[in-house]
Design an enzyme around this catalytic site. Structure first.
Site, mmCIF file in Angstrom:
data_model
loop_
_atom_site.group_PDB
_atom_site.id
_atom_site.type_symbol
_atom_site.label_atom_id
_atom_site.label_comp_id
_atom_site.label_asym_id
_atom_site.label_seq_id
_atom_site.Cartn_x
_atom_site.Cartn_y
_atom_site.Cartn_z
ATOM 1 N N GLU A 165 -4.422 -56.439 -58.022
ATOM 2 C CA GLU A 165 -3.318 -55.654 -58.517
ATOM 3 C C GLU A 165 -2.641 -56.352 -59.367
ATOM 4 O O GLU A 165 -1.983 -55.754 -60.374
ATOM 5 C CB GLU A 165 -2.527 -55.369 -57.381
ATOM 6 C CG GLU A 165 -3.237 -54.703 -55.948
ATOM 7 C CD GLU A 165 -3.968 -55.763 -55.059
ATOM 8 O OE1 GLU A 165 -3.298 -56.683 -54.601
ATOM 9 O OE2 GLU A 165 -5.126 -55.732 -55.040
ATOM 10 N N ARG A 220 -8.903 -65.817 -44.426
ATOM 11 C CA ARG A 220 -8.840 -65.334 -43.065
ATOM 12 C C ARG A 220 -10.168 -65.068 -42.400
ATOM 13 O O ARG A 220 -10.318 -65.068 -40.867
ATOM 14 C CB ARG A 220 -7.833 -64.152 -42.642
ATOM 15 C CG ARG A 220 -6.232 -64.782 -43.231
ATOM 16 C CD ARG A 220 -5.391 -63.630 -42.662
ATOM 17 N NE ARG A 220 -4.199 -63.829 -43.184
ATOM 18 C CZ ARG A 220 -3.347 -63.626 -43.910
ATOM 19 N NH1 ARG A 220 -3.773 -62.764 -44.558
ATOM 20 N NH2 ARG A 220 -2.125 -64.116 -44.058
#
Length: 179
Positions: A103, A66
């Site tokens: 994560e 992005r």
């Protein structure tokens, strides 16, 4: 910065509860990208911030993927070049690579070794800062190429995840903040 212009951008960020997993509130910029007036306002606000903050910038570096949507129009407005920082295996030629923790595992980012020269001034852009791992990895790549990171710049910062604290002494700017 005008509150009306900031509201125009904020109003185009859509919350998606329980995505990608239950308990996560995803902030989606797709409506912002679909609205040419709101997207132009976003680039205007980021351009105004950078022009007011830094007299000289050599490159805008965007994070895959992005950051590729925000970085090129911002760089064009500033009259400077854009440098992509990609996921591993996506760039030709000699690259510098850094591994970082996510994560849910590990990831790698790469930049072409000749993307920037030592001492050049770079602003790193992305859509969102969460835990800060990807942005820290991008800063490490710039450090290895001996570039000067002027600032890490994002549209959205998720404050509760404290990603900006991981950037330590590197200046950081977010247009919108959410708890």
């Amino acid at each position: 910065m005008s509150e009306e212009r900031l509201r125009r951008v904020r109003d185009r960020v859509r919350p998606f509860p329980d995505f990608p997993v239950p308990g996560v509130l995803f902030r989606d910029i797709s409506p912002l990208l679909k609205d040419p007036a709101a997207f132009r306002t976003l680039i205007d606000l980021l351009e105004d911030h950078l022009r007011a903050s830094f007299p000289k910038i050599d490159f805008v570096a965007g994070l895959d993927s992005r950051g590729f949507l925000i970085g090129p129009p911002l760089a064009q407005r500033l009259g400077i070049g854009f440098v992509p920082i990609r996921k591993k295996g996506k760039l030709p030629g000699p690259t510098e690579s850094v591994s970082y923790a996510l994560e849910y595992g590990q990831a790698e980012l790469e930049i072409q070794r000749d993307a920037v020269e030592p001492g050049q001034k770079v602003v790193i852009v992305d859509d969102l800062l969460a835990t800060g791992g990807t942005m820290c990895a991008a800063c490490e790549l710039m450090k290895r190429l001996k570039a000067e990171v002027l600032e890490c710049l994002v549209i959205i910062e998720l404050k509760l995840l404290k990603g900006s604290e991981k950037l330590q002494s590197i200046p950081f700017y977010s247009l919108l903040q959410y708890d």
